[in-house]
Design a protein around this motif. Structure first.
Motif, PDB file in Angstrom:
ATOM      1  N   SER A 237       2.314   0.620   5.799  1.00  9.51           N
ATOM      2  CA  SER A 237       3.196  -0.530   5.668  1.00  9.51           C
ATOM      3  C   SER A 237       3.107  -0.945   4.194  1.00  9.51           C
ATOM      4  CB  SER A 237       2.797  -1.642   6.649  1.00  9.51           C
ATOM      5  OG  SER A 237       3.847  -2.573   6.812  1.00  9.51           O
ATOM      6  N   HIS A 238       3.254  -2.206   3.887  1.00 11.80           N
ATOM      7  CA  HIS A 238       3.329  -2.576   2.466  1.00 11.80           C
ATOM      8  C   HIS A 238       2.493  -3.806   2.159  1.00 11.80           C
ATOM      9  CE1 HIS A 238       6.127  -5.953   3.388  1.00 11.80           C
ATOM     10  NE2 HIS A 238       6.434  -5.183   4.410  1.00 11.80           N
ATOM     11  N   SER A 239       1.947  -3.845   0.923  1.00  5.67           N
ATOM     12  CA  SER A 239       1.134  -4.993   0.517  1.00  5.67           C
ATOM     13  C   SER A 239       1.893  -5.961  -0.368  1.00  5.67           C
ATOM     14  CB  SER A 239      -0.142  -4.522  -0.207  1.00  5.67           C
ATOM     15  OG  SER A 239       0.157  -4.051  -1.504  1.00  5.67           O
TER      16      SER A 239
ATOM     17  N   PHE B 112       1.063 -11.722   6.474  1.00  9.22           N
ATOM     18  CA  PHE B 112       1.036 -10.738   7.564  1.00  9.22           C
ATOM     19  C   PHE B 112       2.130  -9.677   7.441  1.00  9.22           C
ATOM     20  CE2 PHE B 112      -0.934 -14.645   8.884  1.00  9.22           C
ATOM     21  CZ  PHE B 112      -2.086 -14.216   9.518  1.00  9.22           C
ATOM     22  N   ASP B 113       3.311 -10.073   6.984  1.00 12.76           N
ATOM     23  CA  ASP B 113       4.423  -9.136   6.839  1.00 12.76           C
ATOM     24  C   ASP B 113       4.005  -8.016   5.894  1.00 12.76           C
ATOM     25  OD1 ASP B 113       6.706  -7.758   6.112  1.00 12.76           O
ATOM     26  OD2 ASP B 113       7.770  -9.504   5.320  1.00 12.76           O
ATOM     27  N   GLY B 114       3.813  -6.820   6.426  1.00 11.70           N
ATOM     28  CA  GLY B 114       3.397  -5.691   5.607  1.00 11.70           C
ATOM     29  C   GLY B 114       1.895  -5.520   5.582  1.00 11.70           C
ATOM     30  N   MET B 115       1.197  -6.585   5.165  1.00 10.79           N
ATOM     31  CA  MET B 115      -0.265  -6.490   5.042  1.00 10.79           C
ATOM     32  C   MET B 115      -0.925  -6.155   6.379  1.00 10.79           C
ATOM     33  SD  MET B 115       0.358  -9.576   2.785  1.00 10.79           S
ATOM     34  CE  MET B 115       1.945  -9.000   2.255  1.00 10.79           C
TER      35      MET B 115
ATOM     36  N   ALA C 224       6.537  -1.411  -2.928  1.00  4.87           N
ATOM     37  CA  ALA C 224       7.746  -2.248  -3.049  1.00  4.87           C
ATOM     38  C   ALA C 224       8.695  -2.119  -1.866  1.00  4.87           C
ATOM     39  CB  ALA C 224       8.487  -1.920  -4.350  1.00  4.87           C
ATOM     40  N   GLU C 225       8.199  -2.495  -0.680  1.00  2.00           N
ATOM     41  CA  GLU C 225       9.082  -2.482   0.498  1.00  2.00           C
ATOM     42  C   GLU C 225      10.112  -3.600   0.413  1.00  2.00           C
ATOM     43  OE1 GLU C 225      10.553  -3.408   4.557  1.00  2.00           O
ATOM     44  OE2 GLU C 225       9.422  -4.705   3.219  1.00  2.00           O
ATOM     45  N   GLU C 226       9.675  -4.758  -0.086  1.00  2.00           N
ATOM     46  CA  GLU C 226      10.604  -5.884  -0.205  1.00  2.00           C
ATOM     47  C   GLU C 226      11.548  -5.640  -1.385  1.00  2.00           C
ATOM     48  OE1 GLU C 226      10.587  -7.982   2.098  1.00  2.00           O
ATOM     49  OE2 GLU C 226       8.552  -8.208   2.892  1.00  2.00           O
ATOM     50  N   PRO C 227      12.718  -6.297  -1.391  1.00  2.00           N
ATOM     51  CA  PRO C 227      13.624  -6.135  -2.533  1.00  2.00           C
ATOM     52  C   PRO C 227      12.877  -6.452  -3.841  1.00  2.00           C
ATOM     53  CG  PRO C 227      14.706  -7.335  -0.773  1.00  2.00           C
ATOM     54  CD  PRO C 227      13.262  -7.175  -0.358  1.00  2.00           C
TER      55      PRO C 227
ATOM     56  N   LEU D  24       2.352  -0.704  12.173  1.00  6.90           N
ATOM     57  CA  LEU D  24       2.202  -1.961  12.907  1.00  6.90           C
ATOM     58  C   LEU D  24       2.805  -3.048  12.041  1.00  6.90           C
ATOM     59  CD1 LEU D  24      -0.814  -3.387  14.819  1.00  6.90           C
ATOM     60  CD2 LEU D  24       0.090  -4.691  12.899  1.00  6.90           C
ATOM     61  N   HIS D  25       3.542  -3.966  12.660  1.00  4.66           N
ATOM     62  CA  HIS D  25       4.208  -5.023  11.895  1.00  4.66           C
ATOM     63  C   HIS D  25       4.334  -6.254  12.779  1.00  4.66           C
ATOM     64  CE1 HIS D  25       6.944  -6.774   8.927  1.00  4.66           C
ATOM     65  NE2 HIS D  25       6.683  -5.760   8.151  1.00  4.66           N
ATOM     66  N   ILE D  26       4.280  -7.428  12.165  1.00  2.33           N
ATOM     67  CA  ILE D  26       4.619  -8.620  12.951  1.00  2.33           C
ATOM     68  C   ILE D  26       6.099  -8.535  13.319  1.00  2.33           C
ATOM     69  CG2 ILE D  26       2.818 -10.080  11.961  1.00  2.33           C
ATOM     70  CD1 ILE D  26       5.059 -11.393  10.233  1.00  2.33           C
TER      71      ILE D  26
ATOM     72  N   GLY E 184      14.566  -4.230   8.323  1.00  2.29           N
ATOM     73  CA  GLY E 184      14.307  -2.896   7.791  1.00  2.29           C
ATOM     74  C   GLY E 184      12.814  -2.693   7.586  1.00  2.29           C
ATOM     75  N   HIS E 185      12.366  -1.439   7.628  1.00  2.00           N
ATOM     76  CA  HIS E 185      10.953  -1.117   7.435  1.00  2.00           C
ATOM     77  C   HIS E 185      10.832   0.250   6.767  1.00  2.00           C
ATOM     78  CE1 HIS E 185       9.540  -4.529   9.719  1.00  2.00           C
ATOM     79  NE2 HIS E 185      10.365  -4.223  10.691  1.00  2.00           N
ATOM     80  N   ASP E 186       9.648   0.489   6.157  1.00  2.00           N
ATOM     81  CA  ASP E 186       9.406   1.790   5.529  1.00  2.00           C
ATOM     82  C   ASP E 186       9.620   2.944   6.509  1.00  2.00           C
ATOM     83  OD1 ASP E 186       8.597   1.105   2.785  1.00  2.00           O
ATOM     84  OD2 ASP E 186       6.931   0.081   3.757  1.00  2.00           O
TER      85      ASP E 186
HETATM   86 ZN   LIG Z   1       7.482  -5.886   6.117  1.00  4.27          ZN
END
Ligand SMILES: [Zn+2]
Length: 417
Positions: free
Chosen positions: A83-85, A94-97, A128-131, A189-191, A362-364
């Motif tokens: 996922s993404h940090s 939590f989103d990504g982390m 860089a998952e987020e814009p 895993l993602h929230i 959207g997700h990786d």
């Molecule tokens: Zn995310």
């Protein structure tokens, strides 16, 4: 058979989430933007944790931070948990982390229990998952799936740094981007980032597919005029066309969502009126529509209807529709049915309730699905809130999702050896 001894150390999982969250811009918790100094600090902390969990750590050509342990069978390929940090500005912890730390907890558990997998295992912090400030998201997952083009690499931020240069600054190697062919399965895993699991009191969401996202700009043009002296019958007010269309978009999306062809939503999130003055009939009205669907045909049908309807609303208001442009367009990505089954069996075996659901975000893994079967576990988050400092998932929910994921990975590994 699912292995019900898949129990992870909940306290360490929680401590790690909190510790990574503490690496934030103090003035704007919780902010750790990709490509920033803070982002590199977060990654240095993560790399240390990876090493301590017995993973060998490196940054790949696409700038992803990877912790890896080899498997017993070099031919078996790699199981990726990622996922993404990075966060959005003033986002959550939590989103990504949650997904990266869950992967770390799984790797640590396997090491502590002395469990060898047939497959290699990689815990990945996708870059860089987020814009990002370069105008593109999912940089790292695009980069290993052939979806980061030379034109993308020439994108630049406000300081005129190109994405290519930024990628190198993150430890990547843009000249050596290559499509991964060794991934046997990808897990994230993602929230949930929505309210459904919490409202239904369900522990685990098993993602069926990740929606495709289409953004469409529509500009109407009329004639600016005096708001007091121009009679109603002689106006060419483009906002009237835009306002009518916005209502139609809501109604149409509701109807499409009820058609039983999966998740469908549409939102008008941008309305720009010029000159935007209280005593002036507008000259132009610009709207941007964000539409999301699991079903590509349904999305195309929506776009055709939007095209026809925007012309009709323009006609009725006696204005011109200057253009209708797709600003961006991504395909829906299906999650692998067999991997969904494994997650469902794992949830059942551990007494956790689960349901199938689409991901409206959207997700990786949407990109990873281009090169490998993927699956996603959603866990409930408080009030369904995300991209805000109030974002919250309970330690129990995190542990439950991580244990279901670990158990499914053990099943996958033993069944595909
Ligand atoms: Zn995310």
């Amino acid at each position: 058979m699912p292995k019900t001894d898949a129990i992870i150390d909940r306290d360490r999982l929680w401590e790690d989430i909190m510790a990574l969250g503490a690496v934030t811009d103090p003035a704007r918790p919780y902010t750790r933007r990709s490509f920033s100094q803070l982002f590199l600090e977060g990654r240095a902390w993560l790399a240390e944790r990876f090493l301590a969990a017995g993973l060998s750590t490196h940054i790949d050509a696409a700038g992803n931070l990877i912790g890896r342990r080899e498997g017993e069978d070099p031919q078996a390929g790699t199981i990726v948990i990622g996922s993404h940090s990075d966060s959005v500005p003033s986002g959550g912890r939590f989103d990504g982390m949650a997904g990266v730390i869950a992967g770390l907890a799984i790797a640590r558990d396997l090491r502590d229990q002395g469990i060898m997998l047939g497959h290699a295992l990689e815990i990945v912090d996708f870059l860089a998952e987020e814009p990002s400030e370069y105008g593109i998201s999912c940089v790292g997952s695009r980069g290993i799936t052939g979806m980061l083009s030379p034109a993308d690499l020439r994108l630049h931020n406000k300081q005129d740094e190109t994405l290519e240069a930024a990628l190198s600054r993150m430890g990547g190697d843009p000249g050596r981007l290559a499509i991964r062919t060794d991934i046997a399965a990808g897990f994230e895993l993602h929230i949930e980032q929505g309210p459904v699991l919490e409202a239904k009191e369900i522990n685990i969401g098993i993602v069926t597919s990740i929606v495709g996202i289409t953004r469409i700009e529509i500009i109407f043009q009329g004639t600016a005029g005096h708001a007091g002296t121009t009679p109603m019958t002689l106006r060419r007010d483009p906002l009237i066309a835009a306002a009518g269309l916005i209502g139609w978009i809501r109604d149409k999306a509701e109807a499409f969502a009820a058609r039983g062809r999966g998740h469908f939503v549409a939102t008008t999130g941008i309305v720009e009126v010029l000159p935007n003055a209280s005593n002036v009939i507008p000259k132009t009205a610009r709207i941007v529509v964000d539409a999301r669907s699991e079903d590509r045909d349904l999305m195309e049908e929506f776009c055709r209807a939007l095209d026809a309807e925007s012309l009709a609303f323009a006609d009725a208001a006696n204005v011109d529709r200057l253009n209708l442009t797709r600003l961006s367009d991504s395909m829906p990505a299906a999650c692998d049915p067999a991997l969904q089954e494994l997650l469902g069996a794992s949830a059942d075996a551990s007494g956790r309730s689960s349901m199938r659901m689409a991901s409206g975000a959207g997700h990786d893994m949407a990109f990873i699905s281009l090169v490998a079967p993927v699956a996603m576990v959603f866990i409930p988050c408080k009030g369904g809130r995300s991209h805000t400092p109030e974002e919250w998932a309970s330690p129990e929910a995190l542990a439950a999702g991580t244990e279901v994921l670990l158990d499914a990975i053990l099943s996958f590994d033993s069944s595909s050896r």
